[in-house]
Design an enzyme around this catalytic site. Structure first.
Site, PDB file in Angstrom:
ATOM      1  N   VAL A  69      47.132  29.849  32.485  1.00  0.00           N
ATOM      2  CA  VAL A  69      48.265  30.371  33.243  1.00  0.00           C
ATOM      3  C   VAL A  69      49.461  29.451  33.024  1.00  0.00           C
ATOM      4  CG1 VAL A  69      49.076  31.148  35.485  1.00  0.00           C
ATOM      5  CG2 VAL A  69      46.639  31.192  34.962  1.00  0.00           C
ATOM      6  N   LYS A 125      49.656  34.884  32.718  1.00  0.00           N
ATOM      7  CA  LYS A 125      48.241  34.635  32.456  1.00  0.00           C
ATOM      8  C   LYS A 125      47.910  35.203  31.089  1.00  0.00           C
ATOM      9  CE  LYS A 125      45.382  34.817  36.034  1.00  0.00           C
ATOM     10  NZ  LYS A 125      44.262  33.960  36.399  1.00  0.00           N
ATOM     11  N   PHE A 176      39.636  33.308  33.320  1.00  0.00           N
ATOM     12  CA  PHE A 176      40.186  34.406  32.540  1.00  0.00           C
ATOM     13  C   PHE A 176      41.180  33.955  31.481  1.00  0.00           C
ATOM     14  CE2 PHE A 176      38.825  36.443  36.456  1.00  0.00           C
ATOM     15  CZ  PHE A 176      38.049  37.453  35.947  1.00  0.00           C
ATOM     16  N   GLY A 177      41.582  32.743  31.570  1.00  0.00           N
ATOM     17  CA  GLY A 177      42.534  32.263  30.571  1.00  0.00           C
ATOM     18  C   GLY A 177      43.502  31.268  31.173  1.00  0.00           C
ATOM     19  N   GLY A 187      47.423  26.070  34.982  1.00  0.00           N
ATOM     20  CA  GLY A 187      45.989  25.877  35.164  1.00  0.00           C
ATOM     21  C   GLY A 187      45.201  26.707  34.175  1.00  0.00           C
ATOM     22  N   ASP A 242      36.550  39.101  43.600  1.00  0.00           N
ATOM     23  CA  ASP A 242      36.500  37.652  43.352  1.00  0.00           C
ATOM     24  C   ASP A 242      37.333  36.883  44.371  1.00  0.00           C
ATOM     25  OD1 ASP A 242      35.518  35.451  42.069  1.00  0.00           O
ATOM     26  OD2 ASP A 242      36.854  35.581  40.330  1.00  0.00           O
TER      27      ASP A 242
END
Ligand SMILES: *[C@@H]1O[C@H](CO)[C@@H](O)[C@H](O)[C@H]1NC(C)=O
Ligand SMILES: *[C@@H]1O[C@H](CO)[C@@H](O)[C@H](O)[C@H]1NC(C)=O
Ligand SMILES: *[C@@H]1O[C@H](CO)[C@@H](O)[C@H](O)[C@H]1NC(C)=O
Ligand SMILES: *[C@@H]1O[C@H](CO)[C@@H](O)[C@H](O)[C@H]1NC(C)=O
Ligand SMILES: *[C@@H]1O[C@H](CO)[C@@H](O)[C@H](O)[C@H]1NC(C)=O
Length: 684
Positions: free
Chosen positions: A369, A384, A366-367, A362, A480
């Site tokens: 994975v 990640k 944040f980046g 996905g 989060d």
């Protein structure tokens, strides 16, 4: 010892000496054998030399524009007649020669075996005269020269038949008899096999003169072929007028502008008898492949080889360099403390099969994975990849990440370690087979979770968050909490992931404008105002998460204009008198536990209150979910009441925020604020 014995011994010695002397003198006069010329008695003229390995080289295929004759004579005179008036003796000779030209198309004149009255051939000229004769003495009977020519040049003016012939010359280069170079194969005189003289290979020649029969025969054959039964040339001639009483035997050739080597490898000669056979195995070897391929090797082969080697070297270096760059990491001294948590980029690269798209799990805020399996341990991992362009703050961040890696709880995704490259950080997590929770909530109806599964996830996440807040020696604020950050393991246990990552966005920005990190709809009002993340802001986000799971709706539905805010909508459902259950996820159908759904919805609202002090702690939430504390009791404990819950409309806090509406629930949004705070605060 008596006198008789001594006399016998002396007599014996005398006989031996006489025998040896007689043998020696007769051998010297009648013949010789040279298997190679290393220790031979030869008179050399012109450019003729004996090479170190024993070859007699009459001419060399070498640049020399001076055309000169070259001779080699056996030093001793040979007696060919008993007296001046007698007839010529029989004789026999055998030699092995090789003609090696630089270029097959252009060759030197060839060569000849000669019998001459002197140990030299004065006035012998090159080219068609083969170094034996010259224009003025050619054909003159006063020459007393017999020659057997191996001619490789076609000179019509001397009546050459072709450019590859053998001839018998008497006193001149116009042959008495000649024939194209060939030899008779087994099966009689009829079958001739052609030979090429200048092929660069050794060949044998036999010259036999029968003094009584008055016939001279010349036989030719390749080195590996035994003597043919029939000669190539057979000439009836009486050599008596040609021969003098003593003659010299030798070879002649000449240099030419067409570079050619003329070699004699071995030679035997005998008067009144058969010349001894040569021992082919003892003959000196010709220079490898003659002279011809050597310059090609040098001019083409060597440069080609060098270019080839050089390219291999360059490619090797490029490969090595690229490989090094490909797997290059950034490792600073301070990181050495984190050794066990440090992963090799190469291992991660192999694990994720080169970060292939097929391994992509996905793409989050944040980046990307990636899924992978570690090469040696075979442990499944999720990697990640986070790009960061700042060096500043990375150290603190890594410190935090590594310390977070020590967190162990069944409802927390374990951080196994990290790897750092230029501009990139890679975090390695336990692989969660069932992915993130949000796809089960919002990708419906494809996959759906039953109520009991959802309730188990909720309780798990609550336990995980409680562990972060209170279960460790430091308080960890998740920052989060949301459905997409809850991952499901093989048994569908909810596990909190991505804690601490929000912190990364604090680094690398200047001190005056920092970011509030979180996801729209999960951000507590006071968090958007002050930018300060606390346990209470995590509880607020957890409230939104509870409502999300129970209703199957996102905290903010950007597309709908009315009821966009989930808390408001749930509250209005409840107020409408239809009961709070109306807000439940329609996908649950009838399959749910009423008390549990009610509890989750009400607890969600209690957590979503705008006043932080009125929200419960995670411990209270867990107690409530476990049924240890009644929700009413919890409310009175918090000095609030379910009917009097207060919610700040989410929009209020967003005034000074840059908002982009989520296109995917995975997106994390940032808002400007003034204060930063570490995810780890010292107090509990
Ligand atoms: C060329 O031929 C001449 C005359 O035979 C000789 O003196 C000279 O050494 C030769 N040069 C080379 C390079 O063989
Ligand atoms: C030819 O050879 C003879 C010796 O056999 C010599 O006397 C004569 O001068 C030579 N002539 C030429 C033109 O070279
Ligand atoms: C042959 O050579 C001899 C001596 O060199 C000379 O006297 C004679 O004239 C020559 N004969 C011919 C036909 O050239
Ligand atoms: C052998 O050489 C002769 C003369 O050069 C030629 O006529 C003949 O055809 C050749 N034979 C073969 C089999 O090459
Ligand atoms: C020469 O060759 C002929 C025919 O093959 C043969 O009869 C004769 O004996 C040979 N002579 C010598 C000296 O070899």
């Amino acid at each position: 010892m008596d006198f008789l014995s001594l006399a016998m011994i002396l007599n014996y010695l005398h006989i031996v000496l006489v025998f040896l002397h007689g043998r020696a003198s007769s051998a010297q006069k009648t013949g010789f054998t040279f298997n190679g010329f290393q220790s031979s008695k030869l008179e050399l003229e012109g450019v003729a030399v004996i090479t170190p390995n024993g070859l007699l080289r009459l001419t060399e295929a070498k640049e020399n524009l001076t055309e000169t004759a070259s001779h080699a004579f056996y030093q001793e005179p040979i007696q060919f007649k008993r007296s001046t008036g007698g007839s010529s003796f029989s004789f026999s000779t055998m030699f092995v020669f090789a003609i090696v030209p630089l270029d097959q198309r252009f060759t030197g004149p060839g060569m000849a075996f000669v019998v001459a009255p002197q140990r030299s051939l004065p006035g012998g000229q090159p080219r068609q005269y083969l170094g034996i004769f010259n224009m003025s003495n050619n054909g003159n009977a006063t020459n007393h020269v017999l020659a057997v020519e191996l001619d490789t040049v076609h000179t019509p003016e001397v009546k050459d038949i072709d450019k590859n012939h053998v001839g018998i010359d008497i006193n001149g280069v116009v042959s008495a008899i000649s024939a194209p170079a060939a030899y008779h194969t087994e099966g009689g005189a009829g079958k001739l096999k052609n030979l090429t003289l200048k092929i660069g290979q050794a060949m044998q020649v036999w010259v036999d003169y029968d003094g009584t029969e008055r016939r001279i025969n010349v036989t030719l054959a390749p080195l590996e072929v035994s003597r043919p039964s029939a000669p190539l040339l057979s000439l009836a001639v009486d050599l008596t007028p040609v021969m003098k009483e003593t003659m010299y035997v030798g070879f002649s050739s000449a240099t030419s502008q067409f570079y050619t080597s003329h070699y004699i490898l071995g030679w035997s000669f005998r008067v009144n008898g058969h010349a001894q056979d040569l021992d082919i195995s003892k003959l000196p070897k010709l220079p490898r492949l003659g002279k011809m391929p050597a310059p090609k090797m040098l001019t083409i082969g060597v440069p080609l080889l060098s270019i080839f080697s050089l390219s291999i070297l360059i490619f090797g270096l490029i490969y090595h360099y690229r490989r090094k760059m490909k797997f290059a990491e950034v490792l600073e001294e301070w990181e050495l403390n984190y050794g066990p948590h440090r992963f090799k980029y190469k291992d991660l690269y192999i694990a994720t099969r080169g970060f292939r798209d097929q391994e992509l799990l996905g793409t989050g805020g944040f980046g990307r994975v990636y899924r992978g399996t570690l090469p040696t341990s075979k442990i499944d991992i999720a990697v990640k990849r986070i790009s960061h362009d700042s060096r500043q703050g990375v150290r603190e961040f890594i410190a935090e990440i590594v310390s977070l890696g020590r967190l162990r709880h069944r409802n927390i995704v374990t951080l196994l370690g990290y790897c750092r490259r230029k501009g990139e950080l890679l975090l390695v997590y336990d692989y969660m087979q069932n992915g993130s929770l949000d796809k089960y909530l919002f990708n419906q109806p494809r996959i759906t979770l039953t109520w009991s599964q959802r309730f188990r996830v909720i309780k798990g996440v609550a336990a995980g968050l409680l562990y972060l807040h209170e279960g460790w020696d430091q308080v960890v604020i998740h920052r989060d909490v949301k459905a997409s950050n809850v991952l499901l393991d093989a048994e569908l246990n909810g596990r909190l992931g991505d804690f601490g990552l929000a912190r990364l966005h604090d680094h690398g920005t200047d001190l005056h404008t920092t970011h509030v990190v979180g996801t729209l709809g999960y951000l507590a009002p006071e968090n958007t105002r002050t930018g300060k993340a606390t346990k209470a802001t995590d509880v607020y986000a957890f409230g939104a998460f509870l409502l999300e799971v129970a209703t199957g709706r996102r905290p903010i539905e950007p597309k709908s204009t009315t009821d966009a805010i989930l808390v408001d909508w749930v509250f209005s459902c409840w107020r409408r008198g239809g009961g709070i259950l109306e807000a439940r996820d329609p996908n649950l159908k009838g399959d749910f536990v009423v008390d549990e759904v009610e509890l989750v919805l009400k607890l969600g609202m209690v957590c979503s209150q705008s006043e932080p002090k009125l929200r419960p702690s995670m411990r209270q939430v867990v107690q409530c979910l476990d049924g240890d504390v009644n929700i009413q009791d919890l409310c009175s404990l918090l000095n609030t009441c379910l009917n009097g819950l207060k919610f700040t409309s989410q929009e209020e806090g967003f005034d000074d925020m840059v908002i982009s509406y989520p296109s995917s629930s995975n997106q994390t949004y940032l808002a400007s604020s003034y204060i930063t705070e570490s995810i780890i605060s010292d107090g509990r």
